[in-house]
Design a protein around this motif. Structure first.
Motif, PDB file in Angstrom:
ATOM      1  N   SER A 182       0.812  -1.229   0.000  1.00 53.14           N
ATOM      2  CA  SER A 182       0.000   0.000   0.000  1.00 53.14           C
ATOM      3  C   SER A 182       0.838   1.268   0.000  1.00 53.14           C
ATOM      4  O   SER A 182       0.300   2.361  -0.159  1.00 53.14           O
ATOM      5  CB  SER A 182      -0.933  -0.001   1.209  1.00 53.14           C
ATOM      6  N   SER A 234       2.123   2.778   2.389  1.00 54.35           N
ATOM      7  CA  SER A 234       1.556   3.647   3.435  1.00 54.35           C
ATOM      8  C   SER A 234       2.515   3.840   4.609  1.00 54.35           C
ATOM      9  O   SER A 234       2.085   3.981   5.750  1.00 54.35           O
ATOM     10  CB  SER A 234       0.236   3.039   3.930  1.00 54.35           C
ATOM     11  N   LYS A 238       2.026   7.127   6.461  1.00 51.94           N
ATOM     12  CA  LYS A 238       0.730   7.113   7.142  1.00 51.94           C
ATOM     13  C   LYS A 238       0.785   6.257   8.399  1.00 51.94           C
ATOM     14  O   LYS A 238       0.235   6.616   9.449  1.00 51.94           O
ATOM     15  CB  LYS A 238      -0.342   6.604   6.185  1.00 51.94           C
TER      16      LYS A 238
END
Length: 605
Positions: free
Chosen positions: A139, A141, A144
């Motif tokens: 992802s 991410s 994040k």
């Protein structure tokens, strides 16, 4: 300089490079922060001052989409010395910096275990996080995940504390212990401050540095452009310009290891240093303010005790020794735990200050003691003798000089009966008051008290040759003593001490008399004994003051005609010498009365 890839180059080359980044799946790119002024509208426009925001400038989209993540690494420029770095840039929305993102990626091997441990203490927040390492990579991410964990740990600080406690309780093998250390360091990052101190390893090239040319040559010699350079295996590699290779030092920063010739550490070296600190879990950790104050206080107290209690030379060695011990302890703690103990104040200020302050205190104390000793000595010997003794105590036994002096001898009547009637304490108090009456006129007229025994006192007026002035002062002192004793006796009618006085002049040895460990400063000579004998004649003649011929010679202006007469030719034997006493004058005015009769004593031939 560190590569930001903010501008595209050849489209074909950029595609090839982007593909290589994507295939590697382990590349984190440098970004930069740009300060932008926020434009206020509506009601907000009335707020005073300007508002600036920091915005992340990412590499070109082609590279950003291929890389695992991108992050900034802002550092201050000269003249600020770089000693800290941001872990999270709060002014950019708690943006994690490149060392944090890189370390989080490096620690992804332990991400699954991290999630399991996290769920053990909080299940409600775990749903906000990817559940596996592969999900994080797939992802993309990373940033994040870091921001989410930072937010959770700030809101619920008990979670990271319990996670660390749990790992400390577990038993691990050597390999697991290494992984556990990495996981612990990761947790501390999220619960730690927004910035950390840099624990530098040394100047440029201290961290292993490999040139592009060396890597390309290795690939070319192997005939495989994709073969990995051996030293890169299982390593985190920071790519950028380093050390003196930096063109015009555009990416350089002023640090403790900056060289006098102007070369500084480059940003990529500082980023690698920050990552290594995280990997070793060894950032510099300054003590809390209260701990610093406690150490400084206790250190100063210990130094003060040592310097004040020990002699100067021993305290100097002791201060040096304990300072060296403190330095060794501080270096040991710094090397093994990263703890930063205060050094400048304890070693370079407190240690010398304590030593020299002790010297000053010791000097003041010694000076006070000497002053007290001098003051005490002045009650027993003249000031000039005290000065001589303070400069040369060896002269105590040899000091002495023959001078011309006038001796005054006093003796109190009825002292024996008085001492039998009073207790020793009462007698002491009474005699002190009596001697105050005796001593005051002697000091007033320049005499020196040389001896006090029981109820008798001896004083002397010194001169280098016979002079009328000193003998006149002695006679005046005798009169004042007589008056003072009369007043003293009137204040205590039941305890009378009538006092007899004798005076004689001549040569005398004045010096320290004694032997062994006891000396007294006093006059020695015939005039001392003669003055005492003359004082004793008062008892037989019913007088209070008697002076010899040597005292009254050429003092005609001092005498007035008297009324009392003693037959001429009365012979008195004193100490084996036959003297003729001719009472033809008396001291003072007629109002003095018969107590002040002066006898002129001459030797019989």
């Amino acid at each position: 300089m560190t590569f930001f890839f903010s501008e595209p180059t050849s489209a074909e080359d950029d595609k090839v490079f982007a593909k290589a980044i994507k295939n590697a799946s382990n590349v984190v790119l440098f970004g930069s922060l740009r300060k932008e002024k926020a434009i206020l509208t509506g009601e907000q426009a009335i707020s005073p001052g300007d508002i600036y925001l920091e915005k992340l400038v990412t590499p070109i989209p082609l590279f950003e989409q291929s890389a695992l993540a991108s992050a900034p690494f802002p550092l201050p420029r000269r003249p600020v010395k770089v000693s800290q770095y941001w872990t999270f840039k709060t002014s950019a929305g708690d943006m994690p910096t490149i060392p944090i993102v890189t370390f989080q990626f490096f620690a992804l091997t332990e991400y699954d275990r991290f999630i399991q441990l996290f769920k053990k203490f909080d299940t409600s927040e775990s749903g906000k996080l990817p559940q596996s390492r592969d999900e994080v990579i797939r992802s993309k991410s990373m940033v994040k995940v870091i921001k989410t964990l930072r937010d959770i740990f700030k809101r619920k600080p008990q979670i990271p504390e319990k996670m660390i406690e749990e790992m400390e309780k577990s038993q691990f093998s050597t390999t697991d212990a290494e992984k556990n250390r990495i996981l612990t360091s990761l947790i501390k990052i999220y619960q730690g401050p927004d910035s950390r101190y840099l624990n530098y390893f040394g100047p440029s090239f201290t961290i292993p540095t490999i040139s592009f040319y060396e890597v390309l040559q290795f690939s070319k010699s192997n005939g495989n452009a994709g073969s990995m350079y051996p030293r890169f295996r299982n390593k985190v590699v920071f790519i950028g310009s380093s050390g003196s290779l930096t063109v015009a030092q555009k990416d350089s920063f002023y640090t403790v290891f900056s060289e006098p010739n102007g070369f500084d550490l480059c940003g990529v070296e500082i980023a690698a240093t920050a990552f290594a600190n995280l990997l070793e879990d060894m950032p510099i950790q300054p003590l809390r303010l209260y701990a610093c104050f406690a150490i400084i206080f206790l250190w100063g107290f210990a130094l003060g005790i040592v310097c004040l209690r020990l002699p100067s030379l021993i305290s100097a060695g002791s201060v040096s020794g304990i300072s060296a011990l403190y330095l060794l302890i501080a270096l040991h703690q710094f090397t093994n735990t990263g703890a930063w103990y205060p050094l400048i104040i304890p070693l370079f200020f407190q240690a010398p200050l304590a030593f020299f302050s002790a010297l000053v205190c010791r000097y003041i104390e010694t000076h006070k003691e000497r002053r007290n000793i001098r003051t005490a000595f002045k009650y027993y010997i003249p000031d000039e003798i005290v000065d001589q003794l303070t400069k040369n105590v060896e002269g105590l036994k040899t000091h002495g000089q023959v001078v011309y002096g006038t001796c005054l001898s006093t003796d109190a009547e009825q002292y024996t009966s008085l001492s039998e009637a009073m207790s020793p304490g009462e007698l002491g108090v009474f005699m002190n008051k009596y001697y105050e009456t005796i001593f005051e006129p002697i000091r007033k007229h320049g005499g020196m008290i040389t001896n006090v025994v029981g109820d008798a006192a001896m004083a002397i007026w010194i001169e280098m040759r016979p002079e009328e002035k000193r003998r006149t002062h002695a006679c005046f002192s005798a009169l004042d003593i007589e008056r003072g004793v009369c007043r003293f006796n009137q204040t205590s009618p039941y305890t009378q001490l009538p006092t007899r006085i004798g005076l004689h002049s001549g040569q005398v040895l004045l010096g320290n008399i004694g032997a062994g460990d006891h000396y007294e400063y006093r006059p020695v000579g015939d005039i001392v004994n003669t003055a005492s004998r003359i004082e004793g004649l008062n008892k037989y003649l019913g007088t209070r003051i008697l002076a010899s011929e040597e005292v009254i010679t050429q003092l005609d202006n001092f005498f007035s005609t008297g009324n009392r007469k003693i037959p001429v030719g009365w012979k008195i034997k004193a100490s084996g010498n036959i003297r003729i006493v001719i009472p033809e004058r008396r001291i003072g005015s007629k109002a003095e009365g018969p107590l002040s009769i002066l006898l002129r004593c001459t030797r019989c031939v």
